[in-house]
Design a protein around this motif. Structure first.
Motif, PDB file in Angstrom:
ATOM      1  N   LEU A 108     -34.708 -33.069  26.364  1.00 26.90           N
ATOM      2  CA  LEU A 108     -33.479 -33.085  26.045  1.00 26.90           C
ATOM      3  C   LEU A 108     -33.310 -33.745  24.890  1.00 26.90           C
ATOM      4  N   SER A 109     -33.630 -35.481  25.161  1.00 22.36           N
ATOM      5  CA  SER A 109     -33.611 -36.715  24.028  1.00 22.36           C
ATOM      6  C   SER A 109     -34.142 -36.647  23.367  1.00 22.36           C
ATOM      7  N   SER A 110     -35.730 -36.268  23.583  1.00 19.61           N
ATOM      8  CA  SER A 110     -37.720 -36.314  22.232  1.00 19.61           C
ATOM      9  C   SER A 110     -36.617 -35.380  21.332  1.00 19.61           C
ATOM     10  N   VAL A 111     -35.872 -34.468  21.103  1.00 20.92           N
ATOM     11  CA  VAL A 111     -35.313 -33.766  19.848  1.00 20.92           C
ATOM     12  C   VAL A 111     -34.412 -34.825  18.822  1.00 20.92           C
ATOM     13  N   GLU A 112     -34.595 -34.444  17.616  1.00 24.03           N
ATOM     14  CA  GLU A 112     -34.205 -34.818  16.249  1.00 24.03           C
ATOM     15  C   GLU A 112     -32.683 -33.934  16.229  1.00 24.03           C
ATOM     16  N   GLY A 113     -31.296 -34.764  16.235  1.00 20.13           N
ATOM     17  CA  GLY A 113     -30.969 -33.165  16.010  1.00 20.13           C
ATOM     18  C   GLY A 113     -29.748 -32.549  16.884  1.00 20.13           C
ATOM     19  N   GLU A 114     -29.372 -32.136  16.928  1.00 17.46           N
ATOM     20  CA  GLU A 114     -28.895 -30.529  18.201  1.00 17.46           C
ATOM     21  C   GLU A 114     -29.323 -29.442  18.408  1.00 17.46           C
ATOM     22  N   HIS A 115     -30.374 -28.869  17.405  1.00 15.51           N
ATOM     23  CA  HIS A 115     -30.717 -27.768  17.447  1.00 15.51           C
ATOM     24  C   HIS A 115     -32.295 -28.323  17.202  1.00 15.51           C
ATOM     25  N   GLU A 161     -36.711 -23.074   6.878  1.00 16.94           N
ATOM     26  CA  GLU A 161     -35.353 -22.994   5.938  1.00 16.94           C
ATOM     27  C   GLU A 161     -34.665 -23.608   6.229  1.00 16.94           C
ATOM     28  N   PHE A 162     -34.392 -24.181   7.228  1.00 17.20           N
ATOM     29  CA  PHE A 162     -34.157 -24.805   8.021  1.00 17.20           C
ATOM     30  C   PHE A 162     -33.827 -26.249   8.215  1.00 17.20           C
ATOM     31  N   ASP A 163     -33.697 -26.866   6.898  1.00 17.18           N
ATOM     32  CA  ASP A 163     -33.882 -28.169   7.092  1.00 17.18           C
ATOM     33  C   ASP A 163     -33.834 -29.439   7.953  1.00 17.18           C
ATOM     34  N   TYR A 164     -31.977 -28.903   8.704  1.00 14.77           N
ATOM     35  CA  TYR A 164     -31.853 -29.635  10.071  1.00 14.77           C
ATOM     36  C   TYR A 164     -32.329 -29.701  11.061  1.00 14.77           C
ATOM     37  N   VAL A 165     -33.061 -29.204  11.498  1.00 13.87           N
ATOM     38  CA  VAL A 165     -34.289 -28.662  12.335  1.00 13.87           C
ATOM     39  C   VAL A 165     -35.556 -29.223  12.414  1.00 13.87           C
ATOM     40  N   LYS A 166     -36.221 -30.571  13.085  1.00 15.61           N
ATOM     41  CA  LYS A 166     -37.319 -30.897  12.530  1.00 15.61           C
ATOM     42  C   LYS A 166     -37.938 -30.797  14.171  1.00 15.61           C
ATOM     43  N   VAL A 191     -50.443 -29.250  22.401  1.00 17.81           N
ATOM     44  CA  VAL A 191     -49.753 -29.211  23.818  1.00 17.81           C
ATOM     45  C   VAL A 191     -49.051 -30.546  24.332  1.00 17.81           C
ATOM     46  N   SER A 192     -47.681 -30.049  24.515  1.00 16.96           N
ATOM     47  CA  SER A 192     -46.407 -31.339  24.760  1.00 16.96           C
ATOM     48  C   SER A 192     -46.604 -31.585  26.695  1.00 16.96           C
ATOM     49  N   HIS A 193     -46.853 -29.829  26.486  1.00 16.75           N
ATOM     50  CA  HIS A 193     -46.165 -30.930  28.329  1.00 16.75           C
ATOM     51  C   HIS A 193     -46.671 -29.270  28.754  1.00 16.75           C
ATOM     52  N   GLN A 194     -46.265 -29.246  30.273  1.00 17.16           N
ATOM     53  CA  GLN A 194     -46.323 -28.125  30.612  1.00 17.16           C
ATOM     54  C   GLN A 194     -45.077 -28.473  31.828  1.00 17.16           C
ATOM     55  N   ILE A 195     -44.446 -27.084  32.668  1.00 20.41           N
ATOM     56  CA  ILE A 195     -43.455 -26.748  33.013  1.00 20.41           C
ATOM     57  C   ILE A 195     -43.081 -25.593  34.307  1.00 20.41           C
ATOM     58  N   LEU A 196     -42.561 -26.264  35.041  1.00 18.56           N
ATOM     59  CA  LEU A 196     -42.808 -25.177  36.339  1.00 18.56           C
ATOM     60  C   LEU A 196     -44.449 -25.350  37.275  1.00 18.56           C
ATOM     61  N   ASP A 197     -44.618 -26.466  37.252  1.00 14.57           N
ATOM     62  CA  ASP A 197     -46.429 -26.751  37.504  1.00 14.57           C
ATOM     63  C   ASP A 197     -46.863 -25.959  37.215  1.00 14.57           C
ATOM     64  N   GLY A 198     -47.142 -26.144  35.753  1.00 14.14           N
ATOM     65  CA  GLY A 198     -48.476 -24.951  34.607  1.00 14.14           C
ATOM     66  C   GLY A 198     -48.026 -23.504  34.420  1.00 14.14           C
ATOM     67  N   PHE A 199     -46.751 -23.343  35.147  1.00 10.00           N
ATOM     68  CA  PHE A 199     -46.496 -21.138  34.505  1.00 10.00           C
ATOM     69  C   PHE A 199     -46.528 -21.658  33.150  1.00 10.00           C
ATOM     70  N   ILE A 200     -45.945 -22.740  32.459  1.00  3.49           N
ATOM     71  CA  ILE A 200     -45.778 -22.436  30.973  1.00  3.49           C
ATOM     72  C   ILE A 200     -46.092 -23.469  30.362  1.00  3.49           C
ATOM     73  N   THR A 201     -47.512 -23.614  29.188  1.00  4.27           N
ATOM     74  CA  THR A 201     -47.267 -24.873  28.645  1.00  4.27           C
ATOM     75  C   THR A 201     -46.742 -24.780  27.190  1.00  4.27           C
ATOM     76  N   VAL A 202     -45.915 -26.050  26.850  1.00  4.89           N
ATOM     77  CA  VAL A 202     -45.042 -26.217  25.518  1.00  4.89           C
ATOM     78  C   VAL A 202     -45.728 -26.455  24.853  1.00  4.89           C
ATOM     79  N   LEU A 203     -46.135 -25.518  23.516  1.00  2.00           N
ATOM     80  CA  LEU A 203     -46.911 -27.053  22.563  1.00  2.00           C
ATOM     81  C   LEU A 203     -45.635 -26.683  21.313  1.00  2.00           C
ATOM     82  N   ARG A 204     -45.733 -28.076  21.166  1.00  2.00           N
ATOM     83  CA  ARG A 204     -44.592 -28.414  19.685  1.00  2.00           C
ATOM     84  C   ARG A 204     -45.616 -28.917  18.169  1.00  2.00           C
ATOM     85  N   ASN A 205     -44.465 -28.853  17.305  1.00  2.00           N
ATOM     86  CA  ASN A 205     -45.603 -29.063  16.105  1.00  2.00           C
ATOM     87  C   ASN A 205     -45.412 -30.547  15.876  1.00  2.00           C
ATOM     88  N   LYS A 206     -46.917 -31.066  15.713  1.00  2.00           N
ATOM     89  CA  LYS A 206     -47.259 -31.622  15.406  1.00  2.00           C
ATOM     90  C   LYS A 206     -46.205 -33.410  14.510  1.00  2.00           C
TER      91      LYS A 206
END
Length: 175
Positions: free
Chosen positions: A92-99, A131-136, A160-175
């Motif tokens: 959560l601390s890696s996210v810019e802003g609250e959303h 459309e949501f400028d405040y969401v980075k 690819v950012s990381h995996q959670i639940l021992d690889g059950f889900i791969t999390v992707l993130r905008n570059k």
């Protein structure tokens, strides 16, 4: 094929019930890590809570004539919504802003894949999220075994950012 794309309000989300449930069955059929977790996942346990936790929702339903053949569900949610009893989806601390923005459900029936429908749905989702400028920060969550989806999102510019639940889900993130 007579393909149409319709943005539907959350009050009509029920129109995606069968497709959402098909998505869970599809994901289970591909999964090789904790596939049994999909047994409790369906429209009522996945889409309904996501809609309720979101600040903004976006659903695009794809039809071939009158038949529902696919959908994409995206949302803007408080970042705290991604830390729950099931998992903490990102630092959560890696996210810019609250959303955060998320493309969280995406499904096209077999027989309709590889016709550009996925690219169109993806673009509609990204256009809406932008459309949501405040969401980075934008995230996409891919279940294990769904390598086609993982490669699709990587080709669209997500990493690819990381995996959670021992690889059950791969999390992707905008570059």
């Amino acid at each position: 094929m007579a393909i149409t794309y319709e943005v539907i309000p959350v009050e009509k989300a029920e129109e995606c019930r069968a497709l959402c449930n098909e998505l869970m069955v599809f994901q289970k059929s591909r999964a090789w890590i904790k596939a049994e977790l999909f047994d409790s996942m369906n429209f009522d346990t996945r889409m309904v809570p996501s809609i309720k936790n979101a600040v903004h929702n976006h659903i695009v339903l794809v039809k071939d004539n009158d038949e529902n053949i696919g959908y994409v569900y995206s949302s803007i949610s408080p970042k705290w919504a991604y830390s729950n009893d099931f998992a903490t989806f990102f630092d959560l601390s890696s996210v810019e802003g609250e959303h955060v923005g998320s493309l969280s459900q995406f499904y096209i029936k077999d027989g309709y894949r590889k016709h550009g429908i996925g690219s169109k749905l993806f673009q509609l989702s990204m256009n809406w999220l932008s459309e949501f400028d405040y969401v980075k920060d934008r995230f996409i969550f891919v279940s294990n075994g769904n390598d086609d989806a993982l490669e699709f999102y990587k080709r669209k510019g997500f990493a690819v950012s990381h995996q959670i639940l021992d690889g059950f889900i791969t999390v992707l993130r905008n570059k």
